[in-house]
Structures are given as structure tokens and as C-alpha cells.
Design a protein around this motif. Structure first.
Motif, short mmCIF file in Angstrom:
data_model
loop_
_atom_site.label_atom_id
_atom_site.label_comp_id
_atom_site.label_asym_id
_atom_site.label_seq_id
_atom_site.Cartn_x
_atom_site.Cartn_y
_atom_site.Cartn_z
N GLY A 1 -0.20 4.18 0.86
CA GLY A 1 -0.87 5.44 1.54
C GLY A 1 -0.05 5.56 2.75
O GLY A 1 -0.26 6.40 3.44
N ALA B 1 1.14 2.73 5.31
CA ALA B 1 1.59 1.70 6.04
C ALA B 1 2.18 0.63 5.35
O ALA B 1 2.82 -0.09 5.92
N ASP C 1 -7.79 11.18 0.22
CA ASP C 1 -7.47 12.36 1.21
C ASP C 1 -6.18 12.87 1.13
O ASP C 1 -6.35 14.23 1.47
N CYS D 1 -3.87 5.46 16.94
CA CYS D 1 -3.41 5.36 15.78
C CYS D 1 -2.22 6.21 15.59
O CYS D 1 -1.62 6.77 16.37
N GLU E 1 -7.06 8.65 7.86
CA GLU E 1 -6.55 7.33 8.33
C GLU E 1 -8.10 6.20 8.03
O GLU E 1 -9.22 6.94 8.13
N GLU E 2 -7.75 5.23 7.76
CA GLU E 2 -8.89 4.46 6.94
C GLU E 2 -10.25 4.22 7.73
O GLU E 2 -11.18 4.39 7.34
N PHE F 1 1.02 -1.85 3.69
CA PHE F 1 0.72 -3.31 3.96
C PHE F 1 0.41 -3.81 2.44
O PHE F 1 0.25 -3.41 1.59
N ASN G 1 -8.76 5.71 -0.91
CA ASN G 1 -8.25 7.00 -0.04
C ASN G 1 -7.55 7.96 -0.95
O ASN G 1 -6.41 7.75 -1.26
N VAL H 1 -9.86 -0.94 1.39
CA VAL H 1 -9.50 0.52 1.28
C VAL H 1 -8.02 0.48 0.98
O VAL H 1 -7.09 -0.21 1.70
N ASN H 2 -7.67 1.04 -0.18
CA ASN H 2 -6.40 1.27 -0.78
C ASN H 2 -6.09 2.91 -0.90
O ASN H 2 -7.12 3.72 -1.33
N ASN H 3 -4.76 3.34 -0.77
CA ASN H 3 -4.60 4.42 -1.47
C ASN H 3 -4.77 4.65 -2.89
O ASN H 3 -4.64 3.73 -3.51
N GLY I 1 -3.80 13.82 2.76
CA GLY I 1 -3.61 14.96 3.66
C GLY I 1 -1.98 15.12 4.00
O GLY I 1 -1.70 16.20 4.44
N GLY J 1 0.74 -1.22 0.00
CA GLY J 1 -0.02 -0.09 -0.05
C GLY J 1 0.79 1.37 -0.02
O GLY J 1 1.92 1.53 0.78
N LEU K 1 4.37 13.24 9.72
CA LEU K 1 4.49 12.40 10.66
C LEU K 1 5.83 11.70 10.50
O LEU K 1 6.35 10.79 11.15
#
Ligand SMILES: Cc1cc2nc3c(=O)[nH]c(=O)nc-3n(C[C@H](O)[C@H](O)[C@H](O)COP(=O)(O)O)c2cc1C
Ligand code: SF4
Lengths: 531, 160
Positions: free
Chosen positions: A154, A156, A182, A487, A272-273, A158, A180, A306-308, A184, A152, A386
Motif C-alpha cells: 500500500g 509504507a 481505497d 501522517c 491512510e489506515e 511494512f 485497504n 489492515v493490509n493493502n 487513492g 505491504g 506523494l
């Protein structure tokens, strides 16, 4: 003969005047009786050259840039429609080193085609992945994705194959596919460029996911800051519906897939998903406890992929060319390519899609040309708000999930922000805490309260009030946030803060030995003195 | 933006009804209401709640959670300045100070004549063209103090 001119409609290019350039080209062309055909494309991602205009020649497309409305007349005078010389001529677009050295798989069509044209998409290899997927079982599709080792994009990282397999194997009366969008993370814009440059690749990727797990409904959760992306997406979705690539009978397969764009409302945590799923359900964007993971119980309690956006947009090429083809790019456990977004204080900011493993130094200097200000580079933030701040001597780190993790950082969505030596890293640390305080969903105390205290504590450090004691307090606060947050917002905000402190103690008014002493004191007493 | 300043209960109700069939309809409804009036009128909250069979507290909770939803009418022109890292690396702090001084407004404030509202924003996705701002729907990149003043002049001309 009617020549073709390509002018980007990407919002970055528009923010620099691409709209005015397109209007000037039209007006001057008409006045000269040349009536060129203007095609609006996405951006090639060479942002220091935007607005960049291209024309077709027998050798290929020739680029000119950065063009302003005032340059248009002289471009016509010079004969740019035939690729003739001009002060802004950049040569054959594909030969520009920044672009030529890239490995564009996910971004193969961005900047080249009209993003709203299904015919252009098909002519450039689009929908081959879906056609192949329609001949496969869900399990075979999962195998192909797993073989590619696509993770993924986004943040993480995964493995997509595992997520899809879980959603496939969980039985339910309804399933969902959610993108996703978003985006951000500051310093990132790959999702945006794809939506504005090649939205059909996202639609195709989501359709493949839907076919794979048997989902009939999909949503794109788009941040409200992207109105241009919204328009581009809706236009592409309409085109796909019109030609039977979406709707009740996708390509005559008797499979239904409907797709809708939903707009967020300016909340970072909704990236965040699980917060995003809450938001899609019409609620406050509060992070959910897990398990269950969304692939088991996601949107409206149903199995949901849910994927980016970049993850979905990479799926078509994996299906078209095979997992093995994709996996051949990259290094270690990070396979394939990463759309790297280079921003901040850098001479040549832009989008660089490369196999994993390219170093920060190559990206920042070979591609980016060093700082825009010409001053020495001081720090680089990798992976969004982050992500850790790295000093110049860590620039040989390869861009690879594991290599960054080993240096206490993260790769995230692939954003790199460069700072020159005028940056005050204590201010950046305070900003990271401020951002966390502003965007916290409020569920966990360490994140909600800790970040507010963090802003105050760094404020006192900057004012030189009981500096050592407050540094120790800051360290303790970060430990609490790291281990007491549900999270990554609360859990990872300590990363930019602590990396700034560790690598740039001088900005906090400390010598490196002071820093060690403060750390020892904290380790000895287990708690910091009250600040 | 064609904003109708007067809030109108029937209009809110009909927006809520027209979107109610959507799963998770509350955000689409709030966006539509704000698109029409420029903000979410407090009196509209019970109307939306009734249509969706939610409590007022639930609707209010959602409105207050999201930064985008306003509970007051905005200024005529909303200026948003990106405060995120990439823009900071390219001088956004100095640009923001200039803009605040120029407009005599702090983030979150609206001018007395309601012509301008100033807001902070955290990333516009235009990081490769930092620093970035928006004025109403329009995005601008590589903004300098001089460019901002030129842009502003277009809107100030209409100040009476
Ligand atoms: C605070 C926070 C913000 C996030 N923001 C985004 C985002 O804007 N876009 C995104 O794709 N993933 C974001 N994520 C990651 C998602 O939770 C999730 O891992 C991702 O959408 C899964 O898709 P992927 O596996 O394709 O990456 C965020 C995570 C956290 C903790
Ligand atoms: S860490 Fe912060 S944002 Fe994440 S769930 Fe806890 S309070 Fe919410």
C-alpha cells in the motif's frame, strides 16, 4: 462446435468500448448462426490494445485488438474464431512480449478467468493456499509469510509477517481483518484490476489472514470511484458464501469468517489506515495518533490486520508455493514481485508485474515504448501524488524500496506516471499543494494551513512576484510540513514539490545557481523573508 | 439513476432503521439516502441522528467531511473530469477547459436548467487510458474534445 471468445469486463476496457464490442460479437455471431460462447474476464493489462478480444485455438489463446464494434463483422469474415489472420491479430496472447517478459504471480489469473466463477478459480489453482493454511497453526502461517519477506504494497512497505504476528499475539475477544481498497494514489490501478479480474484471490488472502489470527469478520474498504469493482467483488463474495468458502464454517473447518464490502465517500485521506478505520466506524476520516498500532488496537479498538489489497492477494501464492518460492523473486530487501502500473504520457501503458529490481528505463522504454506524444520525456512521478518527480537522467534507478528512498523518492503502491517536455513542473508542484489542501484531514496545522499557503506561494512564483523570496518561503514551508505533520499526506507532499524545484528550477524561473543562492539564504537566516 | 427528487422523512427514517444494526452504520446509511434522493437533505440529518443516537453535529460533521456527500440536489447528469497527474500528462487541462467552455460551467457548478453538473475528480483508476471522465455512472477513457462532444450530444438531445 461452440467457440469461446474472451472479452474483458474490466472498467478500463469498458471505458474504451468493450461493452459495445461484446454486444456486437453476440449479435453478429447470432446472425451468422455461430453462437459463440462469450466469457467476460478481467483485463490482461495491455491497455493500449484494449478492448482486446481473445479466442481459444489449439495453440493457445489468440488475441485481437484494439477492437471496436465496427471491426466485429470483418473479424468473423476473416475467421477469427479459428485464430485466422486479420489486421488486428496480435498472435498468441502469451507470446506478446509485454506479457511474456512479466513474472505474474499475484496477477496469475487476471484476464484469463471469469472473475465471478468459483469453478474457474479452482480450476486455475485457487484455494490451495487456504487449504494448506487450514492445516497450520496461526504461528506457522505467520512464519510462512515472514519467510516470504512480503512487505505491504500500500505504500509504507511494512513487513506483513510482523504485522500479522502482532495481531496474532494480542489477545482479544474479537479481531478483524480489513482490506485497504481505497487506492487513492493517482497513477495506480492494480487493486482495481485485481478486484475486477480475480476478486477471489483477495477473498482467499483475507480468509487466510482471518484463520491465522482468529478473526471472524472482515471488511473491504472500497473507494466509491470504483462501482465496477464493487459489483465484481460482491458477486465473488456471494459465490464464495454459496460454496462454503465464507460464512460460519469455512471449508468445514468450524471457523467462521464473514466478509463485507464498505464503500468510502471520496476522501483520499481515508486510504491512510487509521483514518480508514475511523471511517469504517462511521466517523470523519481523521488520522489517529499511534501507538497503539491497528494490529493491537484497530477497528472498534480490537486487534486488526489492515493490509493493502495487493498484499492480501499475494498471500495465497505464498501459502501455496511457500515463502521461499516467493522470496526468490526480487532484489535486496525488496523480495517478490511488484505489480507496476505504467501510466501518463506513454505509448504502451499497462500493468507489468515483475520482480523488484527492474529499472525505470526498462519499464518506460522496453515495455512502455517511450512517450505517447513522441516528444522527449521530461519527468516521471513514481509512487503516486506523494512521490518524487525524477528527471530523465535518473531512469536507471531500479524499482526497489531502498533504491528509490536513496534518491529521495518512494515506490509507494507502484504507480509510474510519465510526462513529456510540455509539462510545466511548477504547475505540477502547485497541483501537489492543492491536492494536499483539498484532502487534508485537518488535524495538523502545517498540513492544513501550510498546503493552502503553498498554493499561494507557488502562484506568486509563477507570476514572478518576488521570486527568490518566495522560493525561500516555499522551502521553509516544505520543511515545516515535513517535520510537523502527523501522517504522510502533510509529511510527503513536500516530496513532489521539492523534487520538482530541485530538478526543474527553470520552470520556477530560476537558474540552478539562483536555486542554490535561495537555499543558502534560507540555511543562513533559518527563516525565509516574508513573501 | 432513479432519483426521487422529493425528500421524504419517513423514507430516511426507514433507511436508517434498516441499516442501524451494522457496526459503523452511518456511512452505509448516508450512501443509501444519497442513492435515493441524490443528496443528503439537511432536514434528514436530525432524523438519522435520532435513529443512531448521535448528535446532529456529529452527523453533520461526517456529511461535510466527505467529498461525495452533497447537501444540494445534483444536476440530472453529473460529469466528472479527472484532474490527477496521469490525466494531466495526457492533456486533461485542455480537455477540462474545453468541457467548461462547452457546458458554460466551472467545476462545482450546475447548469441553470439542472441538466448538467460539472465536478473535478482526483483519479478514477483509469490512468492507463488517460484522460478519463465519467458521465453519471459510466466511465470513459482516452477522451478527446471531439469524443466528449459526441458523448454530450446524446444527453443534450433530451434538453427541452
Ligand atoms: C495519505 C495516505 C494515503 C494512503 N492511501 C492508501 C491507499 O489508498 N491504499 C492503501 O493500501 N494504502 C494507503 N496508505 C497506506 C496505509 O496507511 C497503510 O500503510 C496500508 O494500508 C497498510 O497495508 P500494507 O502494509 O499492506 O501496505 C495511505 C497512507 C497515507 C498516509
Ligand atoms: S498530515 Fe494532514 S492529513 Fe495527515 S494527520 Fe495531519 S492534517 Fe491530517
Amino acid at each position: 462446435m461452440s467457440e469461446t471468445i474472451y472479452v474483458p469486463q474490466d472498467s478500463g476496457a469498458l471505458s474504451l468500448g468493450a461493452g459495445e464490442v461484446a454486444r456486437a460479437l453476440q449479435a453478429h455471431g447470432a446472425r451468422r448462426g455461430e453462437m459463440p460462447h462469450i466469457i467476460r474476464t478481467g483485463s490482461r493489462g495491455l491497455y493500449w490494445l484494449e478492448p482486446m478480444v481473445e479466442v481459444d485455438t489449439a495453440q493457445g489463446r489468440v488475441a485481437y485488438g484494439p477492437v471496436t464494434g465496427a471491426d466485429v463483422e470483418s473479424l468473423f469474415e476473416a475467421g477469427f474464431l479459428d485464430g485466422k489472420d486479420h489486421r488486428l491479430r496480435l498472435g498468441l496472447t502469451e507470446a506478446i512480449a509485454y506479457l511474456k517478459k512479466q513474472e505474474r504471480l499475484t496477477f496469475a489469473r487476471v484476464g484469463i478467468t471469469d472473475p465471478g466463477s468459483l469453478d474457474a478459480y479452482l480450476a486455475h489453482g485457487g484455494y490451495r493456499g487456504l487449504k494448506r493454511a487450514l492445516e497450520m497453526t496461526g504461528a506457522q502461517i505467520v512464519d510462512e509469510i515472514s519467510l516470504s519477506e512480503l512487505r505491504g504494497r500500500g505504500g509504507a512497505a511494512f513487513p506483513a509477517g510482523i504485522k500479522w504476528k502482532t495481531a496474532l499475539e494480542t489477545s482479544a475477544d474479537r479481531k478483524y481483518v480489513v482490506c485497504n481498497a481505497d487506492e487513492g494514489d493517482s497513477g495506480t490501478f492494480a487493486d482495481r484490476m485485481l478486484m475486477e479480474g480475480d476478486p477471489l484471490v483477495l477473498i482467499e488472502g483475507m480468509t487466510i489472514a482471518a484463520v491465522c489470527i482468529g478473526a471472524a469478520q472482515g471488511y473491504v474498504y472500497l473507494r466509491s470511484e470504483y462501482p465496477h469493482s464493487y459489483r465484481a467483488l460482491v458477486r465473488a463474495i456471494d459465490a464464495a458464501y454459496e460454496r462454503g468458502y465464507l460464512g460460519e464454517d469455512v471449508l468445514g473447518s468450524a471457523k467462521r469468517f464473514d466478509l463485507e464490502v464498505r464503500v468510502g465517500a471520496g476522501s483520499y485521506i481515508c486510504g491512510e489506515e487509521t483514518a480508514m478505520l475511523e471511517s469504517l466506524e462511521g466517523k470523519r476520516g481523521m488520522v489517529r495518533y499511534r501507538p497503539p498500532v491497528p494490529a493491537v488496537e484497530g477497528l472498534f479498538g480490537k486487534p486488526t490486520i489492515v493490509n493493502n489489497l495487493v498484499t492480501f492477494a499475494t498471500v495465497p501464492i505464498v501459502l501455496e508455493k511457500g515463502g521461499r518460492f516467493y522470496k526468490d523473486y526480487g532484489m535486496g530487501r525488496s523480495r517478490g514481485t511488484l505489480p507496476i502500473q505504467l501510466a501518463g504520457n506513454v505509448k504502451r501503458p499497462g500493468l507489468i508485474e515483475k520482480g523488484f529490481g527492474v529499472t525505470l528505463r526498462e519499464i518506460i522504454y522496453d515495455y512502455g515504448g517511450g512517450t505517447a506524444s513522441g516528444r522527449p520525456l521530461r519527468a516521471v512521478q513514481v509512487g503516486g501524488p506523494l512521490g518524487a518527480y525524477l528527471p530523465e537522467n535518473e531512469l536507471d534507478t531500479p524499482l526497489d524500496y531502498e533504491a528509490l528512498a536513496a534518491r529521495g523518492g518512494l515506490l509507494g503502491h507502484g504507480g509510474i506516471v510519465v510526462f513529456d517536455d510540455t509539462v510545466d513542473m511548477a504547475e505540477m508542484a502547485r497541483y501537489a499543494m492543492e491536492f494536499c489542501a483539498l484532502e487534508s484531514c485537518g488535524k495538523c496545522t502545517p498540513c492544513r494551513i501550510g498546503s493552502v499557503r503553498g498554493v499561494e506561494v507557488i502562484g506568486r512564483i509563477l507570476k514572478n512576484v518576488e521570486r527568490e523570496a518566495n522560493i525561500a518561503l516555499l522551502e521553509e514551508l516544505c520543511e515545516t510540513m515535513k517535520f510537523g505533520s502527523l501522517c504522510a499526506l502533510g509529511g510527503l507532499t513536500p516530496l513532489p514539490v521539492m523534487s520538482a524545484l530541485r530538478h526543474f528550477p527553470g520552470d520556477f524561473g530560476l537558474s540552478p545557481s539562483d536555486l542554490e543562492a535561495a537555499q543558502e539564504q534560507q540555511a543562513l537566516t533559518g527563516r525565509a523573508p516574508q513573501g | 439513476m432513479a432519483i426521487e427528487p422529493e425528500w421524504d422523512k419517513e423514507a430516511v427514517r426507514s433507511i436508517a432503521f434498516s441499516l442501524k444494526h451494522k457496526p459503523g452504520a452511518l456511512l452505509p446509511i448516508l450512501h443509501e439516502v444519497q442513492g435515493r434522493f441524490g443528496y443528503i437533505p439537511a432536514e434528514g440529518i436530525p432524523v438519522i441522528a435520532a435513529v443512531l443516537n448521535l448528535s446532529r453535529a456529529e452527523v453533520h460533521g461526517v456529511v461535510s467531511f466527505y467529498h461525495d456527500f452533497r447537501s444540494e440536489p445534483p444536476g440530472k447528469h453529473v460529469i466528472r473530469v479527472c484532474r490527477a497527474e496521469s490525466c494531466q500528462a495526457m492533456g486533461a487541462v485542455a480537455l477540462a477547459s474545453h468541457i467548461k467552455r462547452r457546458l458554460q460551467l466551472d467545476f462545482g457548478q450546475t447548469s441553470d436548467d439542472r441538466l448538467f453538473a460539472l465536478e473535478a475528480v482526483y483519479c478514477l483508476g483509469n490512468c492507463a487510458c488517460s484522460p478519463a471522465i465519467t458521465i453519471d455512472e459510466e466511465l470513459y477513457g482516452r477522451v478527446t474534445a471531439q469524443r466528449f462532444d459526441r458523448l454530450l450530444a446524446r444527453f443534450e438531445g433530451r434538453r427541452s
